[in-house]
Design a protein around this motif. Sequence first.
Motif, PDB file in Angstrom:
ATOM      1  N   LEU A 195       0.837  -1.189   0.000  1.00  0.00           N
ATOM      2  CA  LEU A 195       0.000   0.000   0.000  1.00  0.00           C
ATOM      3  C   LEU A 195       0.872   1.239   0.000  1.00  0.00           C
ATOM      4  N   ALA A 196       0.773   2.041  -1.063  1.00  0.00           N
ATOM      5  CA  ALA A 196       1.486   3.319  -1.147  1.00  0.00           C
ATOM      6  C   ALA A 196       0.481   4.436  -0.926  1.00  0.00           C
ATOM      7  N   VAL A 222       1.739   6.863   9.536  1.00  0.00           N
ATOM      8  CA  VAL A 222       0.401   6.443   9.154  1.00  0.00           C
ATOM      9  C   VAL A 222      -0.370   5.996  10.388  1.00  0.00           C
ATOM     10  N   ARG A 223      -1.674   6.198  10.325  1.00  0.00           N
ATOM     11  CA  ARG A 223      -2.589   5.671  11.346  1.00  0.00           C
ATOM     12  C   ARG A 223      -3.431   4.584  10.714  1.00  0.00           C
ATOM     13  N   VAL A 224      -3.413   3.410  11.340  1.00  0.00           N
ATOM     14  CA  VAL A 224      -4.175   2.261  10.874  1.00  0.00           C
ATOM     15  C   VAL A 224      -5.314   2.046  11.855  1.00  0.00           C
ATOM     16  N   ALA A 252       3.630   7.347   2.745  1.00  0.00           N
ATOM     17  CA  ALA A 252       3.845   6.162   3.587  1.00  0.00           C
ATOM     18  C   ALA A 252       3.725   4.888   2.768  1.00  0.00           C
ATOM     19  N   GLY A 253       4.432   3.863   3.218  1.00  0.00           N
ATOM     20  CA  GLY A 253       4.356   2.543   2.609  1.00  0.00           C
ATOM     21  C   GLY A 253       3.997   1.496   3.639  1.00  0.00           C
ATOM     22  N   LEU A 254       3.049   0.630   3.305  1.00  0.00           N
ATOM     23  CA  LEU A 254       2.571  -0.423   4.206  1.00  0.00           C
ATOM     24  C   LEU A 254       2.486  -1.733   3.440  1.00  0.00           C
ATOM     25  N   MET A 255       2.421  -2.828   4.196  1.00  0.00           N
ATOM     26  CA  MET A 255       2.041  -4.102   3.616  1.00  0.00           C
ATOM     27  C   MET A 255       0.839  -4.644   4.380  1.00  0.00           C
ATOM     28  N   LEU A 256      -0.219  -4.944   3.645  1.00  0.00           N
ATOM     29  CA  LEU A 256      -1.398  -5.591   4.208  1.00  0.00           C
ATOM     30  C   LEU A 256      -1.238  -7.093   4.032  1.00  0.00           C
TER      31      LEU A 256
END
Length: 321
Positions: A195-196, A222-224, A252-256
């Motif tokens: 997720l970008a 980031v806030r999840v 921000a970069g995330l991995m789901l």
Amino acid sequence: MSNLDRHAVPSVCGGRGFVVAEPVRELLSPRQVPLGESTEVRRLLPNLGRRMIGAWCFVDHYGPDDIADEPGMQVPPHPHMGLQTVSWLHEGEVLHRDSTGSLQTIRPKELGLMTSGRAISHSEESPRPHARFLHGAQLWVALPDAHRDTDPRFEHHPDLPTVIAPGLTATVVLGALDGAASPGTAYTPIVGADLALGHGADVRLPLDPDFEYGVLAMSGEVRVDGVPVLPGSMLYLGCGRTELPLRAESDAGLMLLGGEPFEEELVMWWNFVGRTQAEIEQARADWTTGSRFGEVKGYDGAPLAAPSLPPTPLKPRGRTR
């Protein structure tokens, strides 16, 4: 894609008895682990409090590391069984070799997917020359019993589908998300997505309520679901969610990571996923004697020696301690 811990301890995981069947916000802190000559990783799974998320059973986050004057990632040949490895990069390159004869350079936002099946060995290294920065994640997926003795194989997918919304680009790494499906071979109902998020993005990502989920923060602020998640940490989310609120305070970069809760109970030790202590002992013996796992050709160095088995019996149990 290795656990290089010379004092490897068994991880017992799997089974649905400990799955959190409702939405939760469980922040997982990493453990620092050396990987090769000059790389240190942050290990999120297995964790003292959480062993699996769906079929995802191992998650390392590393970098961004400045390796301009360093050898970078140097992981000698080592074995795997009973799992898939997922190589995912945000910066840098990794050269993959394995005992099926595969030779592939993996670059940012390209999927390197290795199915060990009954047995495979591989090495990973930063190419020479290599980019200045190295940043990525290394992940394992446990294979279900029906497929854990399948033939070993390696897949490289440079083009992956995306899901796009204002402020969000989601690249589907494995499984499916919001109607987009990865070309990577999956053996359980699963999702892995990069997720970008752009600065100020405020989105709600559709989820499957039958899946359990976790979010790995790779970079940015980031806030999840309202919880600040710092880079190198992971938020476990449980099951029962139809959507996930995400708000980016910066790019921000995330991995789901998610999937249907893994029903089978497992024993994971060093680089092996099995069901019994006897399987683990046999795999270690086969690697030590040079049988079953094949040969990685072209790597400049000796294979890894297996650590000693722990003195206590390895018994499969549930998903948490």
